[in-house]
Design a protein around this motif. Structure first.
Motif, PDB file in Angstrom:
ATOM      1  N   VAL A  62      60.959  37.640  45.859  1.00  0.00           N
ATOM      2  CA  VAL A  62      61.767  38.457  44.952  1.00  0.00           C
ATOM      3  C   VAL A  62      60.891  39.486  44.237  1.00  0.00           C
ATOM      4  O   VAL A  62      61.261  40.664  44.126  1.00  0.00           O
ATOM      5  CB  VAL A  62      62.495  37.567  43.924  1.00  0.00           C
ATOM      6  CG1 VAL A  62      63.123  38.421  42.827  1.00  0.00           C
ATOM      7  CG2 VAL A  62      63.569  36.737  44.615  1.00  0.00           C
ATOM      8  N   THR A  63      59.729  39.065  43.770  1.00  0.00           N
ATOM      9  CA  THR A  63      58.839  39.977  43.042  1.00  0.00           C
ATOM     10  C   THR A  63      58.365  41.124  43.928  1.00  0.00           C
ATOM     11  O   THR A  63      58.479  42.304  43.568  1.00  0.00           O
ATOM     12  CB  THR A  63      57.613  39.218  42.502  1.00  0.00           C
ATOM     13  OG1 THR A  63      58.041  38.114  41.704  1.00  0.00           O
ATOM     14  CG2 THR A  63      56.748  40.142  41.652  1.00  0.00           C
ATOM     15  N   LEU A 112      70.901  42.940  44.579  1.00  0.00           N
ATOM     16  CA  LEU A 112      71.231  41.527  44.393  1.00  0.00           C
ATOM     17  C   LEU A 112      71.468  40.839  45.732  1.00  0.00           C
ATOM     18  O   LEU A 112      70.958  39.735  45.978  1.00  0.00           O
ATOM     19  CB  LEU A 112      72.469  41.386  43.502  1.00  0.00           C
ATOM     20  CG  LEU A 112      72.927  39.943  43.228  1.00  0.00           C
ATOM     21  CD1 LEU A 112      71.817  39.156  42.546  1.00  0.00           C
ATOM     22  CD2 LEU A 112      74.196  39.945  42.373  1.00  0.00           C
ATOM     23  N   THR A 113      72.232  41.500  46.602  1.00  0.00           N
ATOM     24  CA  THR A 113      72.491  40.936  47.929  1.00  0.00           C
ATOM     25  C   THR A 113      71.189  40.747  48.693  1.00  0.00           C
ATOM     26  O   THR A 113      70.987  39.738  49.378  1.00  0.00           O
ATOM     27  CB  THR A 113      73.424  41.860  48.729  1.00  0.00           C
ATOM     28  OG1 THR A 113      74.601  42.119  47.962  1.00  0.00           O
ATOM     29  CG2 THR A 113      73.818  41.223  50.050  1.00  0.00           C
ATOM     30  N   THR A 114      70.299  41.727  48.573  1.00  0.00           N
ATOM     31  CA  THR A 114      69.007  41.642  49.256  1.00  0.00           C
ATOM     32  C   THR A 114      68.192  40.468  48.749  1.00  0.00           C
ATOM     33  O   THR A 114      67.599  39.715  49.530  1.00  0.00           O
ATOM     34  CB  THR A 114      68.212  42.947  49.051  1.00  0.00           C
ATOM     35  OG1 THR A 114      68.954  44.035  49.604  1.00  0.00           O
ATOM     36  CG2 THR A 114      66.856  42.872  49.738  1.00  0.00           C
ATOM     37  N   MET A 115      68.149  40.287  47.436  1.00  0.00           N
ATOM     38  CA  MET A 115      67.358  39.200  46.871  1.00  0.00           C
ATOM     39  C   MET A 115      67.931  37.832  47.243  1.00  0.00           C
ATOM     40  O   MET A 115      67.187  36.866  47.422  1.00  0.00           O
ATOM     41  CB  MET A 115      67.281  39.335  45.345  1.00  0.00           C
ATOM     42  CG  MET A 115      66.522  40.568  44.867  1.00  0.00           C
ATOM     43  SD  MET A 115      64.850  40.722  45.572  1.00  0.00           S
ATOM     44  CE  MET A 115      65.053  42.182  46.603  1.00  0.00           C
ATOM     45  N   VAL A 116      69.257  37.761  47.364  1.00  0.00           N
ATOM     46  CA  VAL A 116      69.885  36.504  47.787  1.00  0.00           C
ATOM     47  C   VAL A 116      69.397  36.119  49.181  1.00  0.00           C
ATOM     48  O   VAL A 116      69.235  34.937  49.497  1.00  0.00           O
ATOM     49  CB  VAL A 116      71.427  36.636  47.774  1.00  0.00           C
ATOM     50  CG1 VAL A 116      72.086  35.442  48.447  1.00  0.00           C
ATOM     51  CG2 VAL A 116      71.928  36.759  46.337  1.00  0.00           C
ATOM     52  N   LYS A 171      73.152  42.031  53.854  1.00  0.00           N
ATOM     53  CA  LYS A 171      72.382  42.947  53.005  1.00  0.00           C
ATOM     54  C   LYS A 171      72.399  44.352  53.572  1.00  0.00           C
ATOM     55  O   LYS A 171      72.652  45.332  52.860  1.00  0.00           O
ATOM     56  CB  LYS A 171      70.934  42.466  52.894  1.00  0.00           C
ATOM     57  CG  LYS A 171      70.011  43.432  52.157  1.00  0.00           C
ATOM     58  CD  LYS A 171      68.565  43.305  52.588  1.00  0.00           C
ATOM     59  CE  LYS A 171      68.319  43.994  53.915  1.00  0.00           C
ATOM     60  NZ  LYS A 171      66.880  44.050  54.280  1.00  0.00           N
ATOM     61  N   ARG A 172      72.125  44.476  54.870  1.00  0.00           N
ATOM     62  CA  ARG A 172      72.074  45.797  55.492  1.00  0.00           C
ATOM     63  C   ARG A 172      73.448  46.468  55.494  1.00  0.00           C
ATOM     64  O   ARG A 172      73.559  47.681  55.317  1.00  0.00           O
ATOM     65  CB  ARG A 172      71.515  45.682  56.913  1.00  0.00           C
ATOM     66  CG  ARG A 172      70.003  45.493  56.924  1.00  0.00           C
ATOM     67  CD  ARG A 172      69.403  45.465  58.313  1.00  0.00           C
ATOM     68  NE  ARG A 172      69.476  44.135  58.900  1.00  0.00           N
ATOM     69  CZ  ARG A 172      70.178  43.829  59.978  1.00  0.00           C
ATOM     70  NH1 ARG A 172      70.895  44.755  60.578  1.00  0.00           N
ATOM     71  NH2 ARG A 172      70.178  42.612  60.468  1.00  0.00           N
TER      72      ARG A 172
END
Length: 236
Positions: A62-63, A112-116, A171-172
């Protein structure tokens, strides 16, 4: 074949420049923050526990990906541009377009979707490799050190990519909303998931998995092997 007819061999490398520009620092940051979180957030009782490795991997993912996310967004946009005039605008051109239309928040559209998806992907990847290394590679002086790390990295890449691919696909799709009239519009994460299931079934969540595995498994294997070799060279 359709891509080759329309764009030639160059079409297969659309967005690769920004991808390379993003991937190198992102991978370095993932390894860096993984070690930082292991040393800071995990006490001794959890240092060799799978749960601790998983948590540290998720936090590192995430970071690192939050820092490099704008480049990931631009890479995704460039890779699906059908109009050559839009593609030739390059990184700087698309930065200007996004900023003029959406401001700074536009660079984190779909974050947010990407981090999930990223959190479990990096967590599984890091934890799988770390567990394999801890259990089956007790010393850095064993024969075939690099080959063993390549094998562990390949397993980590295969497991993590297969387990989290549906999240990456969603995500994409979310990142591309509004980019092209050819891309289906979604009102949010849940709508995107429901729409994919409705129109494509469960197989729709794994569309494109095989090419990703062909790319990511050797890439992950090399990444871990090089990282372990460099750590051995500098005595870490």
């Amino acid at each position: 074949m359709e891509m080759y007819r329309k764009e030639g061999i160059v079409g297969f490398y659309k967005g690769n420049g920004v991808n390379v520009f993003r991937a190198s620092p992102c991978a370095a940051l993932e390894f860096l923050f993984y070690e930082i979180y292991k040393s800071v957030l995990v006490d001794n009782s959890l240092a060799n526990d799978v749960r601790g490795k998983f948590v540290c991997g998720a936090l590192a993912g995430v970071t690192a990906n939050t820092i490099t996310y704008p480049l990931d967004l631009i890479k995704t946009i460039l890779s699906v541009q059908l109009n050559p005039r839009h593609y030739k605008k390059g990184i700087v051109g698309h930065v200007r377009i996004i900023y003029s239309k959406e401001g700074l928040p536009g660079f984190y559209k779909g974050w947010l979707t990407t981090m999930v998806g990223i959190a479990p992907y990096i967590a599984i990847k890091m934890a799988t490799f770390d567990v394999l290394k801890t259990r089956y590679l007790p010393s850095k002086d064993v024969p075939h050190f690099d080959l063993i790390n390549l094998s562990f990295g390949a397993v980590a890449g295969m497991v993590s990519m297969t387990a989290t691919y549906p999240l990456d696909l969603i995500k994409r799709k979310m990142q591309l909303v509004g980019v092209s009239k050819h891309v289906r519009r979604y009102d949010g994460l849940i709508h995107c998931i429901n729409s994919t299931m409705l129109h494509e079934g469960w197989r729709g969540f794994f569309r494109g998995l095989n090419p990703c595995i062909l790319k990511m498994v050797p890439a992950t294997a090399i990444l871990f092997s090089v990282n372990e070799r460099l750590k051995k060279m500098i005595g870490i």
